[in-house]
Write an enzyme that holds these catalytic residues in place. Structure first.
Site, mmCIF file in Angstrom:
data_model
loop_
_atom_site.group_PDB
_atom_site.id
_atom_site.type_symbol
_atom_site.label_atom_id
_atom_site.label_comp_id
_atom_site.label_asym_id
_atom_site.label_seq_id
_atom_site.Cartn_x
_atom_site.Cartn_y
_atom_site.Cartn_z
ATOM 1 N N ASP A 157 -23.039 111.864 23.054
ATOM 2 C CA ASP A 157 -21.459 111.573 22.402
ATOM 3 C C ASP A 157 -21.198 113.086 22.288
ATOM 4 O O ASP A 157 -21.540 113.824 21.473
ATOM 5 C CB ASP A 157 -21.634 111.059 21.266
ATOM 6 C CG ASP A 157 -19.925 110.661 20.925
ATOM 7 O OD1 ASP A 157 -19.167 111.464 21.280
ATOM 8 O OD2 ASP A 157 -19.931 109.656 20.067
ATOM 9 N N HIS A 158 -20.176 113.490 23.494
ATOM 10 C CA HIS A 158 -19.786 114.929 23.165
ATOM 11 C C HIS A 158 -18.946 115.066 22.113
ATOM 12 O O HIS A 158 -18.500 116.381 21.710
ATOM 13 C CB HIS A 158 -18.741 115.073 24.482
ATOM 14 C CG HIS A 158 -19.120 116.613 24.972
ATOM 15 N ND1 HIS A 158 -19.214 117.612 24.307
ATOM 16 C CD2 HIS A 158 -19.433 116.975 26.438
ATOM 17 C CE1 HIS A 158 -19.383 118.733 25.188
ATOM 18 N NE2 HIS A 158 -19.793 118.270 26.495
ATOM 19 N N ARG A 159 -18.618 114.275 21.047
ATOM 20 C CA ARG A 159 -17.955 114.324 20.063
ATOM 21 C C ARG A 159 -18.737 114.977 18.883
ATOM 22 O O ARG A 159 -18.119 115.727 17.889
ATOM 23 C CB ARG A 159 -17.079 113.142 19.488
ATOM 24 C CG ARG A 159 -16.019 112.710 20.593
ATOM 25 C CD ARG A 159 -15.640 111.067 19.994
ATOM 26 N NE ARG A 159 -16.693 110.162 20.140
ATOM 27 C CZ ARG A 159 -16.557 109.097 19.521
ATOM 28 N NH1 ARG A 159 -15.324 108.364 19.384
ATOM 29 N NH2 ARG A 159 -17.549 108.069 19.528
ATOM 30 N N CYS A 192 -21.522 116.838 19.228
ATOM 31 C CA CYS A 192 -22.240 118.039 19.804
ATOM 32 C C CYS A 192 -21.652 118.782 21.017
ATOM 33 O O CYS A 192 -21.072 117.993 21.881
ATOM 34 C CB CYS A 192 -23.712 118.041 19.502
ATOM 35 S SG CYS A 192 -24.393 117.240 20.944
#
Length: 486
Positions: A456-458, A460
């Site tokens: 999940d790019h949110r 890290c």
């Protein structure tokens, strides 16, 4: 005299609203004890044996094996022996069975009906345990002979929601019969039932469906009005049009429609939600697993009193994951959208993908961060066996914080996993196969595996995800790296 009580499909917890009847464990006329399992149902989470809160004689069952019932639908009725002062009032019976979860504790008449508060121990049971008085099966059997069906007091079914010119209620009790009629656009008001007092049975509906499908070649059931000329029944499988590469439309054969329910429906919902809500990204790396395989062989070659159970490759990879998550806790987290916060979780509840006859399930190893490879391996083996036997509980299938997906067992090298919502990452492992590899400056044949991380790019950025995956690869290539954290 006995009082007939209705037991409804209880709330199975975990937000589940329906269940499929897999196997009946009792027959009409059987004498059952309080909390005796009476039916095995399959939900989107697991297979569960449902115990009956009443003790007595089974007088009716609702639903065939393979049918799906919503929570709160009638499951069976039981003739329960009550005291002479009970009066056998219908009002008492209604109060005893009126709970939506079927967990009523006692009748409301002057006599007390014996029942258990725990309809399904551990799943969706919130009612307090009622004071229990044992019903003697002999007393009930004397009032209602065993193996002899007793006609329950069946309330008049509500009118069919489809408007019709013919007034009056429809003689249908089973939700399955109504559903089957709706699927085939049958008007139940025009169908005469072959059951007692004109009750419409499943066989009546199926007979009408066959008659409509065959047109005039087969007689319609008594009382059923044939459709208007030119009208065609709606089939379950309809022809589909397939666009060819030349732009022409080609009529295909009848398409098979498979309901998205049970495990497959739950998986579809979770994967769709993951794609909608999580901005995921994937990175991957090839690693030389030769040393890892050698270390595993050495562990499993130990003989004598020090020898323990065999350690699997999956158990070693799971232990490597817990060590990596200790270094990169960002990936053991979830996102609270309402609070706009990243929640880092203190424990690692490690899920692992397991393919079963029921479909893909993800059992969870609790507190994996506190286990060694041997302990993790033993728990994985236990959960895998339970998954294949369909005995996993909802608690063993929920609460994961990170998932390990070994798709190498399918003979593939790589994949881009979909995150198991609401987790933040998933590690995918391909097959370990001999490949040419540059080792110590020379070309050699080594055991190579591809590792992929979807995150999940949110929670890290790529630097953290890359560092996590690189640490995993380093431990695979040099298992001694783990000694720093043991």
């Amino acid at each position: 005299m006995p009082q007939v009580l209705e037991f409804k499909l209880p709330d199975l917890g975990e937000g589940l609203t329906e269940a499929e009847i897999v196997r009946w464990l009792v027959e009409v006329g059987d004498v059952v004890a309080i909390d005796q399992p009476v039916v095995e149902v399959e939900t989107a989470k697991a297979m569960v044996e449902v115990p009956c809160p009443y003790g007595g004689v089974v007088t009716a069952r609702f639903g065939d094996e393979g049918s799906e019932l919503p929570v709160g639908a009638p499951l069976l009725t039981v003739a329960v022996s009550v005291g002479a002062d009970a009066g056998a009032s219908e009002e008492g019976a209604g109060a005893a069975s009126g709970s939506g979860s079927g967990s009523a504790g006692a009748g409301s008449g002057s006599g007390e009906v014996e029942s258990s508060g725990n309809v399904l121990v551990g799943y969706g049971t919130g009612a307090p345990v009622a004071r229990r008085r044992r019903v003697r099966p002999t007393a009930v059997a004397a009032a209602v002979p065993a193996r002899v069906p007793v006609a329950p007091v069946v309330p008049v079914a509500a009118p069919d929601p489809v408007p019709d010119a013919v007034p009056g209620p429809v003689a249908v009790v089973s939700p399955l019969v109504r559903k089957l009629a709706r699927q085939h656009d049958l008007d139940l008001r025009k169908l005469s039932g072959s059951g007692r007092d004109g009750l419409i049975l499943r066989a009546d509906v199926e007979s009408a469906i066959r008659a409509l499908a065959e047109g005039t070649s087969a007689p319609l059931p008594a009382g059923f009005a044939a459709p208007a000329a030119g009208a065609a029944p709606e089939p379950e499988a309809v022809p589909v049009s397939v666009a060819s590469s030349a732009g022409r439309t080609v009529e295909g054969s009848a398409a098979q429609r498979i309901p998205l329910r049970g495990v497959r429906g739950a998986v579809a919902d979770k994967l769709s939600r993951s794609r909608r809500e999580i901005p995921d990204a994937t990175c991957w790396v090839d690693a030389d697993a030769t040393e890892l395989m050698a270390a595993r062989a050495a562990m499993n070659s130990v003989a004598g009193p020090a020898a323990g159970p065999k350690v699997s490759v999956l158990a070693l990879l799971a232990r490597i994951c817990t060590a990596a998550l200790a270094r990169f806790p960002e990936l053991n987290s979830t996102v609270d959208l309402e609070a706009r916060e990243i929640v880092r979780l203190p424990e690692v509840h490690l899920g692992f993908a397991a393919q079963t006859e029921r479909g893909l399930v993800v059992p969870v190893v609790r507190d994996a961060q506190a286990r060694n490879a041997e302990s993790i391996g033993a728990e994985i083996a236990r959960l895998t066996e339970a998954a294949r036997a369909g005995r996993l509980t909802p608690a063993e299938l929920t609460g994961g914080t990170f998932t390990l997906n070994n798709y190498g067992v399918f003979g593939v090298d790589g994949s881009t996993p979909i995150i198991n919502h609401p987790e933040a990452a998933m590690l995918g492992v391909g097959r370990i196969v001999p490949k040419p590899w540059v080792y110590q400056g020379e070309l050699a044949v080594r055991q190579v595996v591809q590792l992929s991380l979807t995150f999940d790019h949110r929670v890290c950025d790529g630097g953290t995800a890359g560092g996590f995956l690189r640490y995993i690869a380093d431990c695979v290539e040099q298992p001694a790296v783990l000694l720093r954290t043991l």
